[in-house]
Design a protein around this motif. Structure first.
Motif, PDB file in Angstrom:
ATOM      1  N   GLU A   3      83.300  60.553 118.073  1.00 22.61           N
ATOM      2  CA  GLU A   3      82.238  59.711 118.304  1.00 22.61           C
ATOM      3  C   GLU A   3      81.442  59.772 117.078  1.00 22.61           C
ATOM      4  O   GLU A   3      81.050  60.785 116.389  1.00 22.61           O
ATOM      5  CB  GLU A   3      81.558  59.955 119.524  1.00 22.61           C
ATOM      6  N   LEU A   4      80.913  58.396 116.636  1.00 23.66           N
ATOM      7  CA  LEU A   4      80.024  58.832 115.548  1.00 23.66           C
ATOM      8  C   LEU A   4      78.740  59.489 115.726  1.00 23.66           C
ATOM      9  O   LEU A   4      78.082  59.330 116.798  1.00 23.66           O
ATOM     10  CB  LEU A   4      79.428  56.939 115.293  1.00 23.66           C
ATOM     11  N   GLY A   5      78.470  60.240 114.773  1.00 22.85           N
ATOM     12  CA  GLY A   5      77.362  61.073 114.945  1.00 22.85           C
ATOM     13  C   GLY A   5      77.603  62.607 115.542  1.00 22.85           C
ATOM     14  O   GLY A   5      76.816  63.450 115.557  1.00 22.85           O
ATOM     15  N   GLU A   6      78.867  62.508 116.157  1.00 21.95           N
ATOM     16  CA  GLU A   6      79.368  63.978 116.662  1.00 21.95           C
ATOM     17  C   GLU A   6      80.163  64.674 116.221  1.00 21.95           C
ATOM     18  O   GLU A   6      80.783  64.210 115.166  1.00 21.95           O
ATOM     19  CB  GLU A   6      79.748  63.470 118.166  1.00 21.95           C
ATOM     20  N   MET A   7      80.646  65.872 116.434  1.00 21.72           N
ATOM     21  CA  MET A   7      81.478  66.598 116.001  1.00 21.72           C
ATOM     22  C   MET A   7      82.958  66.043 115.885  1.00 21.72           C
ATOM     23  O   MET A   7      83.360  65.441 116.648  1.00 21.72           O
ATOM     24  CB  MET A   7      81.785  68.110 116.640  1.00 21.72           C
ATOM     25  N   PRO A   8      83.574  66.105 114.656  1.00 21.42           N
ATOM     26  CA  PRO A   8      84.974  65.539 114.444  1.00 21.42           C
ATOM     27  C   PRO A   8      85.953  66.180 115.330  1.00 21.42           C
ATOM     28  O   PRO A   8      85.787  67.266 115.572  1.00 21.42           O
ATOM     29  CB  PRO A   8      85.449  65.426 113.153  1.00 21.42           C
ATOM     30  N   LYS A   9      87.096  65.472 116.015  1.00 23.46           N
ATOM     31  CA  LYS A   9      88.144  66.026 116.410  1.00 23.46           C
ATOM     32  C   LYS A   9      89.331  66.128 115.889  1.00 23.46           C
ATOM     33  O   LYS A   9      89.664  65.010 115.063  1.00 23.46           O
ATOM     34  CB  LYS A   9      88.428  65.387 117.798  1.00 23.46           C
ATOM     35  N   GLY A  10      90.095  67.514 115.982  1.00 20.95           N
ATOM     36  CA  GLY A  10      91.462  67.593 115.640  1.00 20.95           C
ATOM     37  C   GLY A  10      91.446  67.512 113.982  1.00 20.95           C
ATOM     38  O   GLY A  10      92.377  66.893 113.471  1.00 20.95           O
ATOM     39  N   ILE A  11      90.604  67.924 113.178  1.00 20.45           N
ATOM     40  CA  ILE A  11      90.445  67.987 111.881  1.00 20.45           C
ATOM     41  C   ILE A  11      91.203  69.268 111.426  1.00 20.45           C
ATOM     42  O   ILE A  11      91.068  70.111 111.924  1.00 20.45           O
ATOM     43  CB  ILE A  11      89.090  67.859 111.098  1.00 20.45           C
TER      44      ILE A  11
END
Length: 241
Positions: free
Chosen positions: A215-223
């Motif tokens: 989600e925009l402004g949240e922690m990235p997922k699966g990086i």
């Protein structure tokens, strides 16, 4: 027992305070603000940081400690002394044309300091993790505009939407485009030939990640974990200054 004296979250926030205290006395901010109290309130944070660094608390006791609460309250008071919630806009609007670039740089440094304090409780609540990336925020952003740096053909200036606010990021990836979904490390601001960058895109092998999930402004997922290596290096470098 968690060694809080080596906790990157506390160390980065305290170092950001030192940058703030070195900057504010000579900052040529124009507007209705209380410089004396903005400085004094930052100085009073020292005892809170010293107590927090050597508390050796862990679990829920650390983020909910009186020292974290005191730091949060003092950061909110500093915002008041700077002129209120729109302090940054006031200072920017009041800056003479010849001082605009320097004012943008100073505002970015003050904002990094305030964000470091106000976000400290949430970072500490993640538990005892010994990793430099814990000292800063990493968020999903969307690139809204891109332009070549006017003084460097090898750099691009990106305006990045983080949901609740937008930031400027300078990158050497010449293939960035409007609409790219990126991971952004919100690092201590750096200035590249008069343009202040408030963060760095996550990437590997000279190219940034352009389709980040989350989600925009949240922690990235699966990086990929390797995409965080440069962030770690820059956090360590900030603490060694």
């Amino acid at each position: 027992m968690w060694d809080t004296s080596k906790d990157y979250r506390i160390l980065v926030a305290n170092e950001a305070r030192e940058v703030y205290l070195n900057l504010i006395p000579t900052a040529s901010f124009r507007g209705n603000w209380n410089k004396k109290m903005a400085i004094e309130m930052g100085k009073t944070m020292n005892s809170d940081f010293q107590s927090l660094l050597y508390s050796y608390l862990e679990g829920n006791d650390l983020p909910n400690s009186p020292d974290v609460a005191a730091l949060t309250e003092k950061a909110e008071k500093i915002i008041e002394y700077l002129g209120g919630p729109d302090w940054n806009k006031t200072f920017l609007n009041g800056a003479p044309k010849e001082d605009r670039d320097k004012t943008i740089e100073n505002i970015a440094k003050v904002r990094f300091f305030i964000d470091s304090i106000l976000g400290l409780k949430d970072r500490l609540a993640l538990g005892p993790i010994n990793d430099p990336i814990m000292g800063i925020d990493i968020k999903v952003g969307e690139i809204m505009s891109v332009m070549k740096h006017p003084k460097a053909d090898s750099l691009m200036i990106c305006n990045v939407n983080l949901g609740k606010r937008a930031i400027t990021v300078v990158t050497n990836d010449l293939n960035v485009k409007e609409g790219n979904r990126v991971g952004v490390s919100l690092l201590p601001p750096q200035t590249f030939m008069d343009t202040t960058s408030e963060g760095m895109f996550l990437g590997m092998n000279g190219s940034i990640l352009k389709e980040v999930d989350g989600e925009l402004g949240e922690m990235p997922k699966g990086i990929p974990m390797d995409s965080l290596n440069e962030t770690r290096n820059l956090v360590e470098a900030f603490l060694k200054k």
